[in-house]
Design an enzyme around this catalytic site. Structure first.
Site, PDB file in Angstrom:
ATOM      1  N   CYS A  97      38.164  36.109  41.093  1.00  0.00           N
ATOM      2  CA  CYS A  97      39.310  36.958  41.384  1.00  0.00           C
ATOM      3  C   CYS A  97      39.095  37.817  42.637  1.00  0.00           C
ATOM      4  CB  CYS A  97      39.680  37.786  40.152  1.00  0.00           C
ATOM      5  SG  CYS A  97      41.385  38.373  40.252  1.00  0.00           S
ATOM      6  N   HIS A 194      39.420  34.747  34.883  1.00  0.00           N
ATOM      7  CA  HIS A 194      38.591  35.659  34.102  1.00  0.00           C
ATOM      8  C   HIS A 194      38.492  35.078  32.704  1.00  0.00           C
ATOM      9  CE1 HIS A 194      38.875  39.005  36.968  1.00  0.00           C
ATOM     10  NE2 HIS A 194      40.172  38.810  37.047  1.00  0.00           N
TER      11      HIS A 194
HETATM   12  N1  GLN Z   1      42.525  43.544  43.179  1.00  0.00           N
HETATM   13  C1  GLN Z   1      42.758  42.140  43.312  1.00  0.00           C
HETATM   14  C2  GLN Z   1      44.229  41.760  43.094  1.00  0.00           C
HETATM   15  O1  GLN Z   1      44.960  42.457  42.439  1.00  0.00           O
HETATM   16  C3  GLN Z   1      41.862  41.378  42.360  1.00  0.00           C
HETATM   17  C4  GLN Z   1      42.146  41.696  40.921  1.00  0.00           C
HETATM   18  C5  GLN Z   1      41.111  41.144  39.991  1.00  0.00           C
HETATM   19  O2  GLN Z   1      39.952  40.975  40.326  1.00  0.00           O
HETATM   20  N2  GLN Z   1      41.537  40.899  38.758  1.00  0.00           N
HETATM   21  O3  GLN Z   1      44.677  40.738  43.587  1.00  0.00           O
END
Ligand code: GLN
Length: 240
Positions: A97, A194
């Site tokens: 992510c 995730h």
């Molecule tokens: N902050 C990033 C986004 O919103 C990654 C989010 C995350 O790692 N879940 O795209």
């Protein structure tokens, strides 16, 4: 001393650990230990240099935009060259992510390390949230499913020479429209999944362990619970 060893470098484990992505490291540790494979994890935080030759797998989890920005700047300033050297040497780099976004050219104003030709933008529109399943085609042509959960504001697109990690079976993937999820170039892998990713997809953890240690066959484990977690994640995404 065990003959085979997996040496992991965990990048910013405190800041980039949304959705308990650290569980990915725990699963790697257990699956190595159960097989008598050595395992070590070294944390590299803000301002800390990394040694490209000292690790087999570099791991960067997801994060909130605020924490991710701190890491993005530090990654580019203190770790970019070492990561490029490690990737050029065939080491594994896994980004989840926010970590995935930073392996490319960056996310919005945040810089990335440019290990892969991938760009992430923050468009107007909802965050891409929900259960997700993708089909991954492995080197031997066989296909496997990765199942997990995604929650990202960023939309990621791949440059013309890049291949995605998988094809979206359910969920949004890179941008909610391309049908692609993640990126995979040699040992560099990025994904939005995730779950954490590896406890729900133990086969993928073993694939990484095999690649990182050079072991072509890994002794089987009792995966009753892991298989149940995988099935449940697939069902949640609606692919079974
Ligand atoms: N902050 C990033 C986004 O919103 C990654 C989010 C995350 O790692 N879940 O795209």
């Amino acid at each position: 001393m065990p003959e085979a060893e997996l040496r992991v470098c965990a990048l910013y484990p405190d800041l980039m650990n949304i959705y308990a992505d650290r569980g990915n490291l725990l699963l790697l540790e257990r699956r190595c230990a159960w097989r008598g494979i050595g395992f070590s994890v070294t944390a590299a935080g803000l301002g800390e240099a990394i040694d490209p030759g000292a690790h087999d797998l570099f791991y960067l989890g997801g994060g909130q935009d605020r924490d991710q920005l701190l890491c993005a700047q530090d990654l580019v300033e203190t770790k970019r060259e070492a990561l490029h050297a490690a990737a050029a040497d065939g080491k594994l780099v896994l980004g989840v992510c926010g970590g995935y976004q930073l392996l490319g050219h960056g996310y919005g104003e945040m810089p990335g390390v440019g290990l892969v030709d991938v760009r992430t933008v923050r468009e107007d529109g909802p965050r891409l949230i929900g259960n997700v399943a993708i089909e991954v085609e492995l080197e031997d042509g066989s296909t496997r499913v990765l199942a997990g959960f995604e929650n990202h504001g960023g939309r990621t697109s791949l440059g013309p020479g890049e291949r995605p990690l998988g094809r979206v079976l359910a969920g949004h993937g890179n941008d909610g429209r391309s049908g692609f999820e993640g990126v995979w170039r040699d040992g560099v892998i990025g994904t939005y999944l995730h779950g954490p990713l590896l406890p729900k997809n133990a086969w993928f953890a073993d694939w990484l362990i095999g690649k990182a240690t050079g072991m072509t066959t890994l002794p089987p484990l009792d995966d009753t619970l892991e298989d149940a977690a995988h099935r449940s994640a697939r069902r949640a995404a609606g692919v079974d």
